[in-house]
Design a protein around this motif. Sequence first.
Motif, PDB file in Angstrom:
ATOM      1  N   GLY A 245      16.145  64.094  62.165  1.00 46.83           N
ATOM      2  CA  GLY A 245      16.829  63.164  63.056  1.00 46.83           C
ATOM      3  C   GLY A 245      16.338  61.736  62.996  1.00 46.83           C
ATOM      4  O   GLY A 245      17.136  60.797  62.944  1.00 46.83           O
ATOM      5  N   TYR A 246      15.030  61.530  63.018  1.00 47.38           N
ATOM      6  CA  TYR A 246      14.509  60.165  62.972  1.00 47.38           C
ATOM      7  C   TYR A 246      14.951  59.460  61.692  1.00 47.38           C
ATOM      8  O   TYR A 246      15.337  58.285  61.708  1.00 47.38           O
ATOM      9  CB  TYR A 246      12.984  60.161  63.045  1.00 47.38           C
ATOM     10  CG  TYR A 246      12.398  60.653  64.342  1.00 47.38           C
ATOM     11  CD1 TYR A 246      13.140  60.681  65.510  1.00 47.38           C
ATOM     12  CD2 TYR A 246      11.075  61.073  64.406  1.00 47.38           C
ATOM     13  CE1 TYR A 246      12.592  61.125  66.709  1.00 47.38           C
ATOM     14  CE2 TYR A 246      10.511  61.520  65.594  1.00 47.38           C
ATOM     15  CZ  TYR A 246      11.273  61.552  66.745  1.00 47.38           C
ATOM     16  OH  TYR A 246      10.722  61.987  67.922  1.00 47.38           O
ATOM     17  N   GLU A 247      14.875  60.184  60.600  1.00 50.29           N
ATOM     18  CA  GLU A 247      15.253  59.582  59.312  1.00 50.29           C
ATOM     19  C   GLU A 247      16.746  59.289  59.260  1.00 50.29           C
ATOM     20  O   GLU A 247      17.178  58.238  58.761  1.00 50.29           O
ATOM     21  CB  GLU A 247      14.845  60.503  58.160  1.00 50.29           C
ATOM     22  CG  GLU A 247      13.362  60.442  57.824  1.00 50.29           C
ATOM     23  CD  GLU A 247      12.468  60.862  58.995  1.00 50.29           C
ATOM     24  OE1 GLU A 247      11.541  60.104  59.346  1.00 50.29           O
ATOM     25  OE2 GLU A 247      12.704  61.955  59.565  1.00 50.29           O
ATOM     26  N   ASN A 248      17.560  60.199  59.797  1.00 49.73           N
ATOM     27  CA  ASN A 248      19.009  59.968  59.800  1.00 49.73           C
ATOM     28  C   ASN A 248      19.354  58.683  60.546  1.00 49.73           C
ATOM     29  O   ASN A 248      20.181  57.881  60.086  1.00 49.73           O
ATOM     30  CB  ASN A 248      19.729  61.149  60.446  1.00 49.73           C
ATOM     31  CG  ASN A 248      19.701  62.399  59.585  1.00 49.73           C
ATOM     32  OD1 ASN A 248      19.407  62.340  58.397  1.00 49.73           O
ATOM     33  ND2 ASN A 248      19.996  63.530  60.190  1.00 49.73           N
ATOM     34  N   VAL A 249      18.736  58.495  61.706  1.00 48.85           N
ATOM     35  CA  VAL A 249      19.029  57.290  62.489  1.00 48.85           C
ATOM     36  C   VAL A 249      18.473  56.050  61.794  1.00 48.85           C
ATOM     37  O   VAL A 249      19.140  55.006  61.719  1.00 48.85           O
ATOM     38  CB  VAL A 249      18.454  57.425  63.917  1.00 48.85           C
ATOM     39  CG1 VAL A 249      18.572  56.094  64.670  1.00 48.85           C
ATOM     40  CG2 VAL A 249      19.186  58.530  64.680  1.00 48.85           C
ATOM     41  N   HIS A 250      17.267  56.149  61.252  1.00 49.67           N
ATOM     42  CA  HIS A 250      16.676  54.990  60.584  1.00 49.67           C
ATOM     43  C   HIS A 250      17.527  54.507  59.423  1.00 49.67           C
ATOM     44  O   HIS A 250      17.803  53.301  59.303  1.00 49.67           O
ATOM     45  CB  HIS A 250      15.274  55.325  60.085  1.00 49.67           C
ATOM     46  CG  HIS A 250      14.696  54.266  59.202  1.00 49.67           C
ATOM     47  ND1 HIS A 250      14.336  53.016  59.661  1.00 49.67           N
ATOM     48  CD2 HIS A 250      14.452  54.267  57.852  1.00 49.67           C
ATOM     49  CE1 HIS A 250      13.882  52.286  58.647  1.00 49.67           C
ATOM     50  NE2 HIS A 250      13.939  53.019  57.548  1.00 49.67           N
ATOM     51  N   TRP A 251      17.944  55.419  58.569  1.00 50.84           N
ATOM     52  CA  TRP A 251      18.704  54.984  57.400  1.00 50.84           C
ATOM     53  C   TRP A 251      20.102  54.509  57.786  1.00 50.84           C
ATOM     54  O   TRP A 251      20.704  53.706  57.063  1.00 50.84           O
ATOM     55  CB  TRP A 251      18.757  56.091  56.356  1.00 50.84           C
ATOM     56  CG  TRP A 251      17.390  56.422  55.825  1.00 50.84           C
ATOM     57  CD1 TRP A 251      16.751  57.626  55.871  1.00 50.84           C
ATOM     58  CD2 TRP A 251      16.466  55.515  55.193  1.00 50.84           C
ATOM     59  NE1 TRP A 251      15.495  57.530  55.314  1.00 50.84           N
ATOM     60  CE2 TRP A 251      15.292  56.251  54.892  1.00 50.84           C
ATOM     61  CE3 TRP A 251      16.513  54.155  54.868  1.00 50.84           C
ATOM     62  CZ2 TRP A 251      14.190  55.673  54.274  1.00 50.84           C
ATOM     63  CZ3 TRP A 251      15.407  53.584  54.247  1.00 50.84           C
ATOM     64  CH2 TRP A 251      14.268  54.339  53.956  1.00 50.84           C
ATOM     65  N   LEU A 252      20.594  54.974  58.915  1.00 46.95           N
ATOM     66  CA  LEU A 252      21.870  54.459  59.408  1.00 46.95           C
ATOM     67  C   LEU A 252      21.726  52.997  59.822  1.00 46.95           C
ATOM     68  O   LEU A 252      22.494  52.130  59.374  1.00 46.95           O
ATOM     69  CB  LEU A 252      22.339  55.295  60.600  1.00 46.95           C
ATOM     70  CG  LEU A 252      23.553  54.761  61.371  1.00 46.95           C
ATOM     71  CD1 LEU A 252      24.804  54.832  60.496  1.00 46.95           C
ATOM     72  CD2 LEU A 252      23.754  55.532  62.670  1.00 46.95           C
ATOM     73  N   VAL A 253      20.737  52.689  60.639  1.00 51.09           N
ATOM     74  CA  VAL A 253      20.592  51.307  61.119  1.00 51.09           C
ATOM     75  C   VAL A 253      20.034  50.395  60.033  1.00 51.09           C
ATOM     76  O   VAL A 253      20.217  49.173  60.083  1.00 51.09           O
ATOM     77  CB  VAL A 253      19.727  51.245  62.393  1.00 51.09           C
ATOM     78  CG1 VAL A 253      20.324  52.121  63.493  1.00 51.09           C
ATOM     79  CG2 VAL A 253      18.279  51.642  62.121  1.00 51.09           C
ATOM     80  N   ASP A 254      19.356  50.977  59.051  1.00 50.64           N
ATOM     81  CA  ASP A 254      18.800  50.182  57.956  1.00 50.64           C
ATOM     82  C   ASP A 254      19.890  49.429  57.209  1.00 50.64           C
ATOM     83  O   ASP A 254      19.658  48.326  56.703  1.00 50.64           O
ATOM     84  CB  ASP A 254      18.044  51.101  56.990  1.00 50.64           C
ATOM     85  CG  ASP A 254      17.346  50.337  55.874  1.00 50.64           C
ATOM     86  OD1 ASP A 254      16.443  49.546  56.191  1.00 50.64           O
ATOM     87  OD2 ASP A 254      17.708  50.549  54.697  1.00 50.64           O
TER      88      ASP A 254
END
Length: 432
Positions: A245-254
């Motif tokens: 989950g953390y990675e999914n959100v990070h790469w989305l906002v990245d």
Amino acid sequence: MLVSEYTIPGVHVRDHLIKVPLDWKKPDDASIKVFAREVCDPTRKQEKLPVLLFLQGGPGGKSPRPVGGGPSWLGEALKNYRVVLLDQRGTGRSTRIESATMAAFPNGKAGADYLSHFRADSIIADCEHLRKTVFDGVRWETLGQSYGGFLTLTYLSQAPEGLAACYVTGGLAGLSATADDVYRRTYPRVAAKNREYYQRYPADRDRIARIAERIAADDVRLPDGDRLTVRRLQTIGIDFGMAPGYENVHWLVDEAFSDPEETQFSDAFLASVMSLTSYDGNPMFAVLQESIYGQGNGATGWAAERIRSEFSEFGEESRPLYLTGEMMYPWMFEEIRSLRPFRDAVEALARYDGFEPLYDRARLASSEIPLAAAVYFDDMYVDAELSLATARHVGHVQTWVTNEFEHDGVRQSSAVFARLRQLVRERGGPLG
């Protein structure tokens, strides 16, 4: 009724479609269809294997499809079982509930009356009918993930005679917890996940703040025409409770912006946010989310919205901006295109105070069905303390408390299901 049979790489499949009453208390009135996919190892399709019923999470989630071998637990299960993947009523290939369904009702009360027949008690009645009519009435074992654990407790309360053993992953519900109780415990856990996320990705504090400020200042539209609001953006935090989950959100906002000056949102970002927050594929997840906690304890009354006011850190103006979790809010049924047709019915559900209890505490206490449950200590969605309190009131239960996995542990590692089976075998195994 067997509607098709075929073999795909690694899995032999039989598809079943049965007719069941819409209202099990009035079996001669309207009926719906329920679909179940039976899968087994192709080399063992002629064997009389024990049957494992998978109870999907949700609410309102269809069963997993056996694509590429399916989730990790399925490969483990196919070593020993014939597995039944049920599309719970209202989902998948069962009689679906979607926008066209709701358009047929004259008012919200009529829609809410219809939706009230898609709760755990009705799902378990469907399971028993399927067991008796398609699987020769043999006792079967169940694996309940998340909401599937709630269903397991209802099964043990309603029809334990159909069960040989039960396995639950991240889904021992609080037996008497109200929706208010649940969300009052949930918000602090979601806040903790936000803090952990920003510790892992400190630059995202400013980045998400800039995204929110741009959304608040401009009329930002998603590809389907919905306006993107800050509170809708916050709902992407639902993913924080899953392993990636953390990675999914990070790469989305990245990749939120398409230019270095950060003046324009990228098409990819807007499309992804739309997909993550639209509920086109599973509107029932949003529609029934709070009603699963209604059981003789009054109306749920938009508990997530009311309790949110007690946690100011989730305000749209707060910085860092905290993302929300599995909570559903009344504004979603105004702002999200796929949920608007459900608005009046969900409003009526939120006011409904006649839900019957789903769990029989006396029957659970005297249960002789072996039950092994994985309790994820840091679970964002299902409170571990409530789960352990439930375990103390259920007979023949064993709990495995771990922080090695997030809520989706059984999907991430075959070791979770294997561990639960071992716990039951060490105490004598499933009932015959």
